[in-house]
Design an enzyme around this catalytic site. Structure first.
Site, PDB file in Angstrom:
ATOM      1  N   ASP A 184      41.732  53.742  37.297  1.00 35.24           N
ATOM      2  CA  ASP A 184      41.616  52.289  37.453  1.00 35.24           C
ATOM      3  C   ASP A 184      41.222  51.713  36.100  1.00 35.24           C
ATOM      4  OD1 ASP A 184      41.308  49.738  38.784  1.00 35.24           O
ATOM      5  OD2 ASP A 184      39.152  50.025  38.627  1.00 35.24           O
ATOM      6  N   SER A 185      41.318  50.399  35.973  1.00 33.39           N
ATOM      7  CA  SER A 185      40.893  49.732  34.744  1.00 33.39           C
ATOM      8  C   SER A 185      39.383  49.808  34.536  1.00 33.39           C
ATOM      9  CB  SER A 185      41.318  48.274  34.782  1.00 33.39           C
ATOM     10  OG  SER A 185      40.754  47.644  35.917  1.00 33.39           O
ATOM     11  N   CYS A 201      44.550  50.890  40.990  1.00 37.22           N
ATOM     12  CA  CYS A 201      44.395  49.593  40.339  1.00 37.22           C
ATOM     13  C   CYS A 201      45.652  48.807  40.707  1.00 37.22           C
ATOM     14  CB  CYS A 201      44.306  49.808  38.829  1.00 37.22           C
ATOM     15  SG  CYS A 201      44.466  48.311  37.841  1.00 37.22           S
ATOM     16  N   GLU A 222      31.146  41.950  39.928  1.00 43.88           N
ATOM     17  CA  GLU A 222      30.452  42.786  38.931  1.00 43.88           C
ATOM     18  C   GLU A 222      29.054  42.251  38.614  1.00 43.88           C
ATOM     19  OE1 GLU A 222      32.819  44.262  35.731  1.00 43.88           O
ATOM     20  OE2 GLU A 222      34.146  45.234  37.182  1.00 43.88           O
ATOM     21  N   CYS A 256      43.179  43.490  45.200  1.00 43.66           N
ATOM     22  CA  CYS A 256      42.416  43.899  44.004  1.00 43.66           C
ATOM     23  C   CYS A 256      41.312  44.799  44.511  1.00 43.66           C
ATOM     24  CB  CYS A 256      41.843  42.672  43.293  1.00 43.66           C
ATOM     25  SG  CYS A 256      40.649  43.089  41.999  1.00 43.66           S
ATOM     26  N   HIS A 268      38.398  45.366  43.704  1.00 41.90           N
ATOM     27  CA  HIS A 268      37.031  44.845  43.822  1.00 41.90           C
ATOM     28  C   HIS A 268      36.803  44.102  45.147  1.00 41.90           C
ATOM     29  CE1 HIS A 268      36.744  45.525  39.482  1.00 41.90           C
ATOM     30  NE2 HIS A 268      35.468  45.220  39.523  1.00 41.90           N
TER      31      HIS A 268
END
Lengths: 278, 278
Positions: free
Chosen positions: A17-18, A80, A159, A191, A193
């Protein structure tokens, strides 16, 4: 079954993932196929991918594939959405290793569960701009309309730890109002997240809307694929074996802290790698 | 003055940043020394720097310096607080080109204007974690207390265009309350994005607090430095000459749009460079 095949069964799954978002996919893999070894790479030196171009994301993904190959992985999960949307088609042609992205499994589930044929997709600018969810869903079900909405503030809010917060509520309401007005009955969390603010998104969308979590669907599809190829690990690694390995391109300590808030398993260590050398 | 010196006067100033934020510094240079040529590089493929490590930011900065040197620049402005904090000391030792960062000019002004000796600094995690503002201010004035506060959501909020918005007000209030309670009389906007939400920050801090904008102070110091070295350009480039050149590592179109919202001059083009090759 020959010894080589037996060996491959015990080989790890590569996941990348990024940054930290792909850990929601790792969490699902740990839950659904707990015998598997995992080597994870998070590109924290170049995060985020969601605002970058197809060329750049593909170049970065190629470097990561080369890094993961050095661990004799049996398969690669592109955890991702941006890399799945932009890079997967190119990079899977370049090796023999089977690969799974998060876009197709999410698209498939959404095409199956929608009743009124109106599906919403939320994600980064890159994922939404690529229209790849639209493309896959349309291949499976031509009788649907897909409505994409980029939500660039969700990643920084997650985050920052504002998973349950009035600010996240306010921003989510702004982003989602047009999807509510359109009357979608299915929303893809496009996404990695976003599952972390699933309860906020669910509350705002209301009970009538089904949330599709591609992380869950990807782990399910991964299990099927491994089973089909007789690559599912049938033995739990012994205690003391390093079942899960985490690598990042920067800030290993910060990664470890965030990872421990997502994965209750307890991540003992994360190592830093200079990914530009791959 | 020999011909060589005359030539160097007309050479461009190199300016770099992790992305678009450094354009607030470019804007000040354009205002204060309008004869100068500028070559700008924004590292949009690897933005943001503020959450990355010293090693990574230094490696990236070194590549950018090599890129800018190919334009025979007469000086380099490190228009990024994180790179100024983490990389400037190392990279300026490696070439003969004079360099200016944004940290020292901001620190100097804050040390001069504070009356009660309580200075606040806001910036990215990296800038605040480096404590470099503290170090410089303490060198100039040992009788002050410095209070740092990382504000990681400001950059995404600015990039989402929420310069005047209740959400930005709410987040700013949360970040700044502890600095208000401490009773600071001077606040350094220690990230190049922050001048764009200056009016929000000013309203929340109140009239008694002086906001220090390092972008402004850096352009002033740059002018002094060039004057002192007889490197100030005394002739305006002719119409049609390419006075301002913009390069990025990714997403040139998006950069151009954002740049045009900051710089009223009108940026005609931005070109993409593969910075990892430098």
């Amino acid at each position: 079954m020959n010894q080589n095949q037996e060996c491959r069964k015990h080989a790890p799954i590569g996941v990348f993932d990024s940054g930290v978002g792909g850990l929601t996919v790792v969490r699902e893999i740990m839950r659904q196929i707990p015998n598997e070894r995992i080597v994870y790479f998070g590109d924290t030196a170049r995060v985020p991918y969601g605002s970058k171009s197809k060329d750049t994301v593909t170049r970065y993904s190629r470097q990561i594939v080369r890094f993961l190959q050095s661990y004799q992985i049996k398969t690669i999960v592109v955890a991702c959405n941006t890399a799945s949307a932009y890079a997967l088609d190119d990079i899977e042609k370049e090796t023999d290793i089977p690969m799974i992205g998060v876009v197709k499994p999410g698209a498939r589930t959404a095409a199956e569960v929608t009743k009124n044929g109106r599906i919403g997709v939320i994600g980064t600018e890159a994922t939404i701009g690529s229209k790849l969810y639209n493309q896959y869903i349309k291949q499976l079900n031509t009788n649907v309309q897909i409505y994409g909405k980029a939500c660039p503030l969700f990643v920084p809010l997650v985050e920052e730890g504002l998973w349950q917060d009035p600010v996240t509520d306010e921003i989510a309401t702004r982003y989602l109002t047009e999807l509510i007005d359109i009357g979608i009955d299915t929303l893809i969390l496009g996404c990695t997240h976003y599952p972390l603010i699933r309860s906020t998104l669910g509350r705002i969308m209301g009970e009538a809307v089904t949330l599709v979590n591609p992380a869950y669907e990807t782990a399910r599809e991964l299990k099927d694929m491994l089973q089909c190829r007789e690559l599912l690990n049938d033995k739990r690694p012994a205690l003391g074996e390093n079942q899960y390995q985490f690598y990042v391109s920067d800030m290993a300590d910060k990664f470890k802290n965030f990872a421990n808030s997502i994965i209750k398993y307890g991540i003992l260590s994360a190592k830093t790698v200079n990914i530009e050398e791959y």
